[in-house]
Design an enzyme around this catalytic site. Structure first.
Site, PDB file in Angstrom:
ATOM      1  N   CYS A  85       0.937  -1.293   0.072  1.00 43.78           N
ATOM      2  CA  CYS A  85       0.039   0.014  -0.054  1.00 43.78           C
ATOM      3  C   CYS A  85       0.737   1.108  -0.005  1.00 43.78           C
ATOM      4  O   CYS A  85       0.767   2.119  -0.957  1.00 43.78           O
ATOM      5  CB  CYS A  85      -0.915   0.095   1.176  1.00 43.78           C
ATOM      6  SG  CYS A  85      -2.252  -1.255   1.355  1.00 43.78           S
ATOM      7  N   HIS A 140      -1.829   7.248   4.145  1.00 47.67           N
ATOM      8  CA  HIS A 140      -0.833   5.957   4.370  1.00 47.67           C
ATOM      9  C   HIS A 140       0.684   6.386   4.220  1.00 47.67           C
ATOM     10  O   HIS A 140       1.599   5.654   3.614  1.00 47.67           O
ATOM     11  CB  HIS A 140      -0.894   4.780   3.565  1.00 47.67           C
ATOM     12  CG  HIS A 140      -0.860   3.615   4.441  1.00 47.67           C
ATOM     13  ND1 HIS A 140      -0.801   2.336   4.101  1.00 47.67           N
ATOM     14  CD2 HIS A 140      -0.388   3.498   5.680  1.00 47.67           C
ATOM     15  CE1 HIS A 140      -0.684   1.522   4.798  1.00 47.67           C
ATOM     16  NE2 HIS A 140      -0.239   2.091   6.017  1.00 47.67           N
TER      17      HIS A 140
END
Length: 479
Positions: A85, A140
């Site tokens: 990710c 993130h």
């Protein structure tokens, strides 16, 4: 002054140089000559989930809106991403392989994480080119002051700074007893401190993508009303585990949470597409639908990698190849499909070119301009291959239809791969599942162009040392 300041007008490579936008587009009915960009990034969506890529009804949930988008746009079958990710988001936003930026792995625990402020994002490039910019969803790339989206070129943002599995924490008595700080949903505007909106728990996990959709639509409306081109970066949280659908979609497919979540995903994308039409900006909007990495691998929410093998966190094709559909009516040929290699870093350079934005020249930019390929001026991609890093390990290289693997196969994401004494070569045309290593001595010729990619990249890392994970701001490459 912006980060790129005096870099305006300069480039790293001739292939990345920018040309006047007037050569590519004409003013739209809204008065903007530069196209809007809506970049929808799903989380852990495998190649085989949506109908246009062989999924849909075979996965328990038709995806009519995304399938229609694919029919109206340009679809890639060899679009490649990084294996996790955080690295994938870093690559998209900076045009640089994440190994360079200290973002090669998903951060765990406390400490400094994410992009240094020295990095220049596509949001900063487009902001300097006159765009309104916003990020709605999973970030993130930093969860502390100075590392939020509004510190990296976005005018506004809403979402979670870290990851969705942390939604489990508030329901764990042991976590509460330990005094663990729970992940917060946040929002912010450029020039202001980001603020906490509420705890990201399992209830909010079901609701957040609907709110991401609503806020994206409102941002598009405001931008159009202001007469500004916009860049909407929309990193949804679905279908990352826990893959829990909005209550509106729960039970609708009859096959459980994962198919219900796919149905919700399709409906959310449909709402964005409808808004683009209602705002009468369809012909002047580039709309992208893609994923950050290969499929979810956590029971009971396993995803599908379609004709490939492997899950995220691996160098297998199932980790690297994800859906990619891009629509620009009147510019990109509808219904076109290509198996040419493209990497997600290329979107950085291509969008900068289209928007007439300057690209930094003081650092290596790995993205290659794909404008001619996307516009159909060339049937060939401008890229032939790339190094495949999983975390900080160079595990493989892709070149044309070949993959040379330096580590053994790894179907799942929780085992540690073993380094091979002798690399394995796979012909991805005749062996798409990477089951039969090439042993014919007549094909050892492919090692030469493949290892050239390795030697050139290693030379680049020597000239431009990598930023280490956890590097604080301010980062100075001259030190």
């Amino acid at each position: 002054m912006s980060k790129i300041g005096s870099l305006v007008g300069s480039v790293l490579l001739a292939a990345c140089s920018c040309t006047p936008w007037d050569a590519l587009a004409q003013p739209s009915s809204t008065g903007n000559s530069k196209p809007n960009i809506v970049f929808v990034l799903m989380d852990n969506l495998g190649y085989g989930e949506v109908g246009a890529y062989g999924g849909g009804i075979t996965r328990g949930a038709p995806t009519p809106r995304i399938d229609a988008l694919a029919a109206e746009g340009f679809r890639l079958t060899n679009y490649n991403v990084e294996a996790q990710c955080t690295p994938s988001r870093s690559a998209i936003l900076t045009g640089r392989f994440s190994i360079r930026s200290g973002t090669h792995s998903v951060p765990i625990g406390e400490g400094v994480e994410g992009l240094t402020q020295w990095e220049v994002t596509i949001a900063e490039l487009l902001s300097d080119a006159g765009y309104a910019t916003a990020a709605f969803g999973k970030w993130h790339l930093g969860s502390s002051r100075g590392r939020y989206p509004t510190d990296q070129g976005f005018d506004e943002w809403y979402g979670i700074p870290r990851t969705t599995d942390e939604a489990f924490w508030p329901s764990e008595p042991a976590a509460k007893a330990a005094g663990v700080t729970f992940t917060q949903i946040m929002e912010g505007r450029k020039g202001e401190d980001s603020r906490e909106v509420g705890v990201y728990d399992l209830e909010q996990r079901r609701l957040i993508d609907a709110e991401i959709t609503r806020r994206t639509i409102e941002f598009m409306k405001r931008s159009v009303a202001a007469g500004k081109p916009f860049y909407a970066y929309v990193p949804y949280t679905l279908v990352h585990f826990p893959t829990l659908p909005n209550p509106k979609f729960e039970g609708t497919t009859g096959y459980g949470d994962f198919p219900d979540a796919l149905a919700e995903m399709d409906a959310n994308v449909g709402e964005l597409l409808d808004s683009v039409d209602n705002l009468k900006i369809r012909d002047n909007t580039i709309f992208v639908f893609t994923s950050d990495n290969g499929p979810e691998a956590s029971w009971p929410w396993q995803g599908s990698s379609g004709p490939w093998r492997g899950y995220y966190f691996t160098h297998m094709e199932g980790s690297l190849r994800v859906p990619f559909v891009i629509r620009w009516p009147g510019r990109f040929e509808p219904g076109r499909v290509s198996n040419e290699i493209v990497h997600e870093v290329d979107t950085f350079t291509t969008f900068a070119k289209i928007a007439g934005a300057a690209i930094p020249s003081d650092r290596p930019i790995d993205g290659i301009d794909q404008t001619d390929f996307f516009l159909g001026r060339s049937e060939k991609s401008s890229r032939e291959g790339f190094p495949v890093f999983v975390a900080d390990r160079l595990e493989a290289v892709k070149w044309r239809n070949w993959k040379l693997a330096f580590y053994d196969e790894q179907r799942d994401w929780w085992s540690v791969p073993q380094k091979l004494g002798t690399p394995k070569a796979f012909d991805l045309i005749t062996d798409p599942k990477e089951e039969y290593p090439e042993t014919a001595l007549r094909n050892t010729w492919n090692a030469r162009p493949i290892m050239k990619i390795v030697s050139e990249f290693e030379g680049s890392l020597t000239k431009y040392p990598v930023i280490r994970p956890g590097t604080p701001d301010p980062y100075d490459p001259a030190r």
